[in-house]
Scaffold this motif. Structure first.
Motif, PDB file in Angstrom:
ATOM      1  N   GLY A  26      -5.339  10.540  -6.177  1.00 17.93           N
ATOM      2  CA  GLY A  26      -4.613  11.453  -5.308  1.00 17.93           C
ATOM      3  C   GLY A  26      -3.118  11.204  -5.317  1.00 17.93           C
ATOM      4  O   GLY A  26      -2.336  12.117  -5.079  1.00 17.93           O
ATOM      5  N   ARG A  27      -2.729   9.963  -5.554  1.00 15.98           N
ATOM      6  CA  ARG A  27      -1.307   9.622  -5.609  1.00 15.98           C
ATOM      7  C   ARG A  27      -1.184   8.232  -6.208  1.00 15.98           C
ATOM      8  O   ARG A  27      -2.051   7.388  -5.989  1.00 15.98           O
ATOM      9  CB  ARG A  27      -0.716   9.630  -4.196  1.00 15.98           C
ATOM     10  CG  ARG A  27       0.762   9.928  -4.130  1.00 15.98           C
ATOM     11  CD  ARG A  27       1.220  10.093  -2.695  1.00 15.98           C
ATOM     12  NE  ARG A  27       1.504   8.809  -2.080  1.00 15.98           N
ATOM     13  CZ  ARG A  27       1.796   8.671  -0.782  1.00 15.98           C
ATOM     14  NH1 ARG A  27       1.807   9.713   0.002  1.00 15.98           N
ATOM     15  NH2 ARG A  27       2.051   7.482  -0.292  1.00 15.98           N
ATOM     16  N   THR A  28      -0.090   7.999  -6.911  1.00 19.70           N
ATOM     17  CA  THR A  28       0.097   6.670  -7.465  1.00 19.70           C
ATOM     18  C   THR A  28       0.353   5.663  -6.349  1.00 19.70           C
ATOM     19  O   THR A  28       0.983   5.980  -5.338  1.00 19.70           O
ATOM     20  CB  THR A  28       1.274   6.643  -8.454  1.00 19.70           C
ATOM     21  OG1 THR A  28       1.421   5.309  -8.961  1.00 19.70           O
ATOM     22  CG2 THR A  28       2.570   7.046  -7.772  1.00 19.70           C
ATOM     23  N   VAL A  29      -0.174   4.467  -6.543  1.00 20.37           N
ATOM     24  CA  VAL A  29       0.061   3.407  -5.561  1.00 20.37           C
ATOM     25  C   VAL A  29       0.950   2.319  -6.140  1.00 20.37           C
ATOM     26  O   VAL A  29       1.095   1.245  -5.557  1.00 20.37           O
ATOM     27  CB  VAL A  29      -1.275   2.813  -5.063  1.00 20.37           C
ATOM     28  CG1 VAL A  29      -2.053   3.850  -4.280  1.00 20.37           C
ATOM     29  CG2 VAL A  29      -2.094   2.255  -6.219  1.00 20.37           C
ATOM     30  N   SER A  30       1.567   2.598  -7.298  1.00 18.62           N
ATOM     31  CA  SER A  30       2.368   1.567  -7.971  1.00 18.62           C
ATOM     32  C   SER A  30       3.599   1.177  -7.175  1.00 18.62           C
ATOM     33  O   SER A  30       4.128   0.084  -7.338  1.00 18.62           O
ATOM     34  CB  SER A  30       2.779   2.044  -9.361  1.00 18.62           C
ATOM     35  OG  SER A  30       3.584   3.211  -9.267  1.00 18.62           O
ATOM     36  N   THR A  31       4.076   2.056  -6.309  1.00 20.68           N
ATOM     37  CA  THR A  31       5.269   1.751  -5.518  1.00 20.68           C
ATOM     38  C   THR A  31       4.931   1.438  -4.071  1.00 20.68           C
ATOM     39  O   THR A  31       5.811   1.356  -3.221  1.00 20.68           O
ATOM     40  CB  THR A  31       6.261   2.921  -5.570  1.00 20.68           C
ATOM     41  OG1 THR A  31       5.600   4.104  -5.088  1.00 20.68           O
ATOM     42  CG2 THR A  31       6.769   3.148  -6.973  1.00 20.68           C
ATOM     43  N   SER A  32       3.667   1.277  -3.788  1.00 24.21           N
ATOM     44  CA  SER A  32       3.219   1.012  -2.421  1.00 24.21           C
ATOM     45  C   SER A  32       2.821  -0.445  -2.253  1.00 24.21           C
ATOM     46  O   SER A  32       2.418  -1.099  -3.212  1.00 24.21           O
ATOM     47  CB  SER A  32       2.008   1.880  -2.080  1.00 24.21           C
ATOM     48  OG  SER A  32       2.308   3.253  -2.160  1.00 24.21           O
ATOM     49  N   GLY A  33       2.913  -0.908  -1.023  1.00 25.59           N
ATOM     50  CA  GLY A  33       2.266  -2.161  -0.698  1.00 25.59           C
ATOM     51  C   GLY A  33       0.770  -1.913  -0.641  1.00 25.59           C
ATOM     52  O   GLY A  33       0.317  -0.897  -0.119  1.00 25.59           O
ATOM     53  N   MET A  34      -0.009  -2.825  -1.197  1.00 25.15           N
ATOM     54  CA  MET A  34      -1.463  -2.701  -1.187  1.00 25.15           C
ATOM     55  C   MET A  34      -2.049  -3.989  -0.632  1.00 25.15           C
ATOM     56  O   MET A  34      -1.535  -5.086  -0.891  1.00 25.15           O
ATOM     57  CB  MET A  34      -1.996  -2.465  -2.597  1.00 25.15           C
ATOM     58  CG  MET A  34      -1.533  -1.165  -3.220  1.00 25.15           C
ATOM     59  SD  MET A  34      -2.171   0.297  -2.373  1.00 25.15           S
ATOM     60  CE  MET A  34      -3.941   0.126  -2.680  1.00 25.15           C
ATOM     61  N   GLY A  35      -3.134  -3.851   0.099  1.00 26.64           N
ATOM     62  CA  GLY A  35      -3.731  -5.026   0.719  1.00 26.64           C
ATOM     63  C   GLY A  35      -5.239  -5.034   0.664  1.00 26.64           C
ATOM     64  O   GLY A  35      -5.878  -4.000   0.445  1.00 26.64           O
ATOM     65  N   TRP A  36      -5.773  -6.217   0.832  1.00 26.59           N
ATOM     66  CA  TRP A  36      -7.203  -6.423   1.007  1.00 26.59           C
ATOM     67  C   TRP A  36      -7.429  -7.068   2.376  1.00 26.59           C
ATOM     68  O   TRP A  36      -6.726  -8.013   2.738  1.00 26.59           O
ATOM     69  CB  TRP A  36      -7.772  -7.338  -0.074  1.00 26.59           C
ATOM     70  CG  TRP A  36      -7.897  -6.697  -1.421  1.00 26.59           C
ATOM     71  CD1 TRP A  36      -6.996  -6.760  -2.441  1.00 26.59           C
ATOM     72  CD2 TRP A  36      -9.002  -5.924  -1.907  1.00 26.59           C
ATOM     73  NE1 TRP A  36      -7.469  -6.060  -3.525  1.00 26.59           N
ATOM     74  CE2 TRP A  36      -8.691  -5.541  -3.227  1.00 26.59           C
ATOM     75  CE3 TRP A  36     -10.217  -5.514  -1.356  1.00 26.59           C
ATOM     76  CZ2 TRP A  36      -9.564  -4.758  -4.002  1.00 26.59           C
ATOM     77  CZ3 TRP A  36     -11.076  -4.746  -2.124  1.00 26.59           C
ATOM     78  CH2 TRP A  36     -10.753  -4.381  -3.433  1.00 26.59           C
ATOM     79  N   PHE A  37      -8.408  -6.537   3.087  1.00 32.00           N
ATOM     80  CA  PHE A  37      -8.817  -7.079   4.365  1.00 32.00           C
ATOM     81  C   PHE A  37     -10.321  -7.304   4.310  1.00 32.00           C
ATOM     82  O   PHE A  37     -11.003  -6.788   3.430  1.00 32.00           O
ATOM     83  CB  PHE A  37      -8.475  -6.104   5.503  1.00 32.00           C
ATOM     84  CG  PHE A  37      -7.008  -5.958   5.752  1.00 32.00           C
ATOM     85  CD1 PHE A  37      -6.208  -5.189   4.921  1.00 32.00           C
ATOM     86  CD2 PHE A  37      -6.398  -6.608   6.825  1.00 32.00           C
ATOM     87  CE1 PHE A  37      -4.848  -5.060   5.139  1.00 32.00           C
ATOM     88  CE2 PHE A  37      -5.041  -6.486   7.062  1.00 32.00           C
ATOM     89  CZ  PHE A  37      -4.267  -5.708   6.212  1.00 32.00           C
ATOM     90  N   ARG A  38     -10.838  -8.054   5.263  1.00 36.89           N
ATOM     91  CA  ARG A  38     -12.287  -8.242   5.329  1.00 36.89           C
ATOM     92  C   ARG A  38     -12.732  -8.295   6.782  1.00 36.89           C
ATOM     93  O   ARG A  38     -11.953  -8.613   7.679  1.00 36.89           O
ATOM     94  CB  ARG A  38     -12.715  -9.509   4.599  1.00 36.89           C
ATOM     95  CG  ARG A  38     -12.225 -10.805   5.225  1.00 36.89           C
ATOM     96  CD  ARG A  38     -12.550 -11.991   4.310  1.00 36.89           C
ATOM     97  NE  ARG A  38     -12.122 -13.259   4.889  1.00 36.89           N
ATOM     98  CZ  ARG A  38     -12.163 -14.419   4.243  1.00 36.89           C
ATOM     99  NH1 ARG A  38     -12.608 -14.473   2.975  1.00 36.89           N
ATOM    100  NH2 ARG A  38     -11.775 -15.536   4.833  1.00 36.89           N
ATOM    101  N   GLN A  39     -13.995  -7.945   6.966  1.00 34.86           N
ATOM    102  CA  GLN A  39     -14.562  -7.975   8.304  1.00 34.86           C
ATOM    103  C   GLN A  39     -15.987  -8.500   8.234  1.00 34.86           C
ATOM    104  O   GLN A  39     -16.840  -7.911   7.568  1.00 34.86           O
ATOM    105  CB  GLN A  39     -14.537  -6.585   8.943  1.00 34.86           C
ATOM    106  CG  GLN A  39     -14.945  -6.579  10.402  1.00 34.86           C
ATOM    107  CD  GLN A  39     -14.598  -5.266  11.090  1.00 34.86           C
ATOM    108  OE1 GLN A  39     -14.355  -4.249  10.453  1.00 34.86           O
ATOM    109  NE2 GLN A  39     -14.545  -5.299  12.418  1.00 34.86           N
ATOM    110  N   ALA A  40     -16.210  -9.609   8.926  1.00 33.61           N
ATOM    111  CA  ALA A  40     -17.538 -10.197   9.014  1.00 33.61           C
ATOM    112  C   ALA A  40     -18.226  -9.669  10.271  1.00 33.61           C
ATOM    113  O   ALA A  40     -17.556  -9.230  11.209  1.00 33.61           O
ATOM    114  CB  ALA A  40     -17.435 -11.720   9.068  1.00 33.61           C
TER     115      ALA A  40
END
Length: 123
Positions: A26-40
């Motif tokens: 849908g849109r490039t993410v190359s110029t975005s901050g990207m993150g991983w989160f988790r939930q137990a």
């Protein structure tokens, strides 16, 4: 609009490795901050790792030295390489796109989220 689809989760023994992928469309993410989160189960969503537009990374203390976040701009995909997995790493892992280019650890700074992928580490 951005769609994020995670894959690569599964069941692994303690000490093993997994690589999670987050494919964006849908849109490039190359110029975005990207993150991983988790939930137990029974716990709040927590920050795992983030990557800013210039490839600067941030990690939670609990995963530092074991997890690596990276990005392939040609594939519009973000990865989370997880090594030396522990039972306490068991959770649903979510990929997210930040509203800003920097690597932020706060969930409310992220405006698009994937559906999550389950990671289970057996002892």
């Amino acid at each position: 609009q951005v769609q994020l689809v995670e894959s690569g989760g599964g069941l692994v023994q303690a000490g093993g490795s997994l690589r999670l992928s987050c494919a964006a469309s849908g849109r490039t993410v190359s110029t975005s901050g990207m993150g991983w989160f988790r939930q137990a189960p029974g716990k709040e969503r927590e920050f795992v790792a983030a990557l800013d537009w210039s490839e600067i990374t941030r990690y939670a203390d609990s995963v530092k030295g074991r997890f690596t976040i990276s990005r392939d701009n040609a594939k519009n995909t973000v990865y989370l390489q997880m090594n030396s997995l522990k039972p306490e790493d068991t959770a649903v892992y979510y990929c997210a796109k930040s509203r800003v280019p920097r690597a932020t650890v706060v969930p409310r700074d992220y405006d698009y989220w994937g559906q999550g992928t389950q990671v289970t580490v057996s002892s």
